[in-house]
Design a protein around this motif. Structure first.
Motif, mmCIF file in Angstrom:
data_model
loop_
_atom_site.group_PDB
_atom_site.id
_atom_site.type_symbol
_atom_site.label_atom_id
_atom_site.label_comp_id
_atom_site.label_asym_id
_atom_site.label_seq_id
_atom_site.Cartn_x
_atom_site.Cartn_y
_atom_site.Cartn_z
ATOM 1 N N THR A 39 74.254 -1.527 16.009
ATOM 2 C CA THR A 39 73.181 -1.832 16.943
ATOM 3 C C THR A 39 72.943 -0.647 17.873
ATOM 4 O OG1 THR A 39 73.745 -4.172 16.902
ATOM 5 C CG2 THR A 39 72.409 -3.405 18.754
ATOM 6 N N ILE A 40 71.684 -0.304 18.083
ATOM 7 C CA ILE A 40 71.312 0.774 18.987
ATOM 8 C C ILE A 40 71.039 0.183 20.364
ATOM 9 C CG2 ILE A 40 69.656 2.624 19.442
ATOM 10 C CD1 ILE A 40 71.425 3.038 16.946
ATOM 11 N N LYS A 41 71.677 0.761 21.381
ATOM 12 C CA LYS A 41 71.468 0.319 22.754
ATOM 13 C C LYS A 41 71.057 1.501 23.627
ATOM 14 C CE LYS A 41 74.635 -3.625 22.711
ATOM 15 N NZ LYS A 41 75.762 -4.295 23.420
ATOM 16 N N PRO A 42 70.448 1.227 24.769
ATOM 17 C CA PRO A 42 70.018 2.323 25.644
ATOM 18 C C PRO A 42 71.177 3.175 26.149
ATOM 19 C CG PRO A 42 68.954 0.265 26.260
ATOM 20 C CD PRO A 42 70.024 -0.087 25.270
ATOM 21 N N GLU A 74 63.612 6.921 15.336
ATOM 22 C CA GLU A 74 63.834 5.481 15.252
ATOM 23 C C GLU A 74 64.829 5.005 16.295
ATOM 24 O OE1 GLU A 74 62.940 5.038 10.463
ATOM 25 O OE2 GLU A 74 64.997 4.854 11.190
ATOM 26 N N MET A 75 65.893 5.759 16.485
ATOM 27 C CA MET A 75 66.923 5.366 17.443
ATOM 28 C C MET A 75 66.429 5.474 18.880
ATOM 29 S SD MET A 75 70.221 7.019 15.525
ATOM 30 C CE MET A 75 70.534 6.598 13.797
ATOM 31 N N ASP A 83 60.663 -2.622 18.071
ATOM 32 C CA ASP A 83 61.104 -3.114 16.767
ATOM 33 C C ASP A 83 60.675 -2.070 15.735
ATOM 34 O OD1 ASP A 83 62.287 -5.477 17.562
ATOM 35 O OD2 ASP A 83 60.399 -6.584 17.501
ATOM 36 N N VAL A 84 61.647 -1.348 15.217
ATOM 37 C CA VAL A 84 61.358 -0.185 14.385
ATOM 38 C C VAL A 84 61.435 -0.526 12.910
ATOM 39 C CG1 VAL A 84 62.131 2.135 13.762
ATOM 40 C CG2 VAL A 84 62.148 1.421 16.154
ATOM 41 N N ARG A 318 72.811 9.330 14.254
ATOM 42 C CA ARG A 318 73.393 8.451 15.273
ATOM 43 C C ARG A 318 74.428 9.182 16.110
ATOM 44 N NH1 ARG A 318 77.709 4.730 12.866
ATOM 45 N NH2 ARG A 318 78.562 6.826 12.762
ATOM 46 N N ASP A 319 75.329 9.912 15.456
ATOM 47 C CA ASP A 319 76.392 10.602 16.192
ATOM 48 C C ASP A 319 75.818 11.660 17.131
ATOM 49 O OD1 ASP A 319 78.153 8.999 14.849
ATOM 50 O OD2 ASP A 319 78.929 10.581 13.531
ATOM 51 N N TRP A 320 74.781 12.351 16.682
ATOM 52 C CA TRP A 320 74.143 13.356 17.543
ATOM 53 C C TRP A 320 73.481 12.685 18.733
ATOM 54 C CZ3 TRP A 320 69.118 14.484 19.146
ATOM 55 C CH2 TRP A 320 68.939 15.739 19.736
ATOM 56 N N MET A 321 72.776 11.603 18.504
ATOM 57 C CA MET A 321 72.107 10.884 19.597
ATOM 58 C C MET A 321 73.131 10.366 20.610
ATOM 59 S SD MET A 321 68.696 10.783 19.166
ATOM 60 C CE MET A 321 68.076 9.276 19.935
ATOM 61 N N VAL A 322 74.262 9.874 20.132
ATOM 62 C CA VAL A 322 75.326 9.408 21.034
ATOM 63 C C VAL A 322 75.929 10.580 21.794
ATOM 64 C CG1 VAL A 322 77.632 8.377 21.106
ATOM 65 C CG2 VAL A 322 75.850 7.340 19.675
ATOM 66 N N SER A 323 76.153 11.709 21.103
ATOM 67 C CA SER A 323 76.756 12.874 21.752
ATOM 68 C C SER A 323 75.890 13.419 22.868
ATOM 69 C CB SER A 323 77.020 13.982 20.716
ATOM 70 O OG SER A 323 75.810 14.635 20.329
#
Length: 330
Positions: A39-42, A74-75, A83-84, A318-323
């Motif tokens: 799940t993607i969260k802010p 998308e993330m 809603d993507v 995902r990992d890049w966006m989290v980093s």
């Protein structure tokens, strides 16, 4: 580029009514993926009230970098509350472009050189660098086609020719002008491995040949994913590459400098139908947050993780966006 199969990649959110949507898009030759297992969260990209529940379809072309960028978009939009629908991996630039124009997608990453040469029909790049190329492309596309280009990224994924590091050192090849002089002396070495689209598109092989005048001996057409290994294994002496591809370092290839600037600038930017963006202007912020942050050096590493290390493109994004702190996940 060598890509994971469609079935191995996942969308950001499963949507109610997705089956009906899949049928309608499949009729147009496009496929909708299924849902991500997380799940993607802010994070620093916050939820935006006006975006909550808004359906946004994100497309991409069919090479690793553009797919990664598609997932990042998308993330970012999911973190904002949209809603993507995932429509990444559309085969070919023109198909991806038409999906946007025909409202099958709402968000697509494009490249300024592609927009100027392929979509606007110009033969030569705009002189003056990245900003000038972007300004001209964005202005023309909005006026002629109703497409808005969001702010462009430092990511500038240009076409280039590459040889092995060993071949370059042996023949003293640093630039495409060096290559041209070498091939005129040894035309038997003029063996190019090229993607079919690159062979004919105006900003590709024809543009380079017009600028440099190198002799064209044998042209072997490959999928972009196999060109890098074909160069490395000696199937061809020269091959088409993207300057941000991770396999350049992984396979010890030498990118030849485009010293006559035959290839246009290819800064990445999110493109959207102007009408859709005008209706939902708050989509701009999350997308441009990603746009400003991604660079060539980072993308080389991300593409390497997919194309050399075999990681999933969605997980890499995902990992890049989290980093970066843009999103959080469970």
């Amino acid at each position: 580029m060598a890509l994971p199969s469609k079935s191995t990649r996942r969308t950001i959110k499963a949507l109610a009514g997705a089956a009906l949507l899949t049928v309608s898009l499949a009729a147009c030759g496009l496929d909708v993926n299924t849902g991500l297992p997380y799940t993607i969260k802010p994070g620093s990209i916050k939820a935006i009230p006006s975006v909550q529940g808004l359906k946004v379809t994100v497309g991409s072309k069919d090479f690793t970098e553009n797919i990664i960028l598609g997932y990042m978009a998308e993330m970012a939009l999911s973190a904002a509350g949209a809603d993507v629908v995932d429509l990444t991996d559309i085969k070919g630039s023109n198909s991806s472009r038409q999906a946007l124009i025909n409202a099958q997608t709402d968000v697509t990453w494009e490249y300024t050189g592609t927009g100027w040469i392929n979509y606007q029909g110009n033969e030569l790049p705009v002189p003056g660098g990245e900003q000038a190329q972007y300004d001209a492309t964005a202005k023309a596309d909005k006026e002629k086609n109703g497409i808005t280009w969001l702010q462009y990224s430092p990511l500038n994924d240009q076409y280039a020719f590459a040889v092995t590091e060993e071949y370059a050192a042996k023949n003293n090849l640093k630039t495409v002008s060096d290559l041209t002089a070498f091939l005129k002396q040894k035309p038997d070495q003029s063996v190019f491995c090229l993607e079919t689209e690159f062979t004919s598109r105006q900003d590709g092989f024809p543009a380079a040949n017009k600028a440099y005048g190198y002799p064209v001996g044998t042209v072997k057409n490959f999928g972009i994913g196999t060109i890098y290994s074909a160069i490395s294994q000696g199937t061809c002496q020269i091959g088409e590459v993207f300057t941000t591809d991770g396999r350049i370092s992984g396979l010890k290839l030498k990118v030849l400098e485009d010293d006559k600037k035959a290839f246009p600038q290819y800064n990445a930017a999110v493109t959207m139908r102007t009408e859709f963006l005008d209706q939902h202007p708050d989509l701009r912020g999350p997308l441009e947050t990603v746009t400003k942050a991604i660079t060539n050096e980072q993308m080389v590493e991300l593409c390497k993780q997919v194309d050399v290390d075999g990681r999933d493109a969605g997980a890499v994004a995902r990992d890049w966006m989290v980093s970066k702190g843009f999103i959080t996940t469970e």
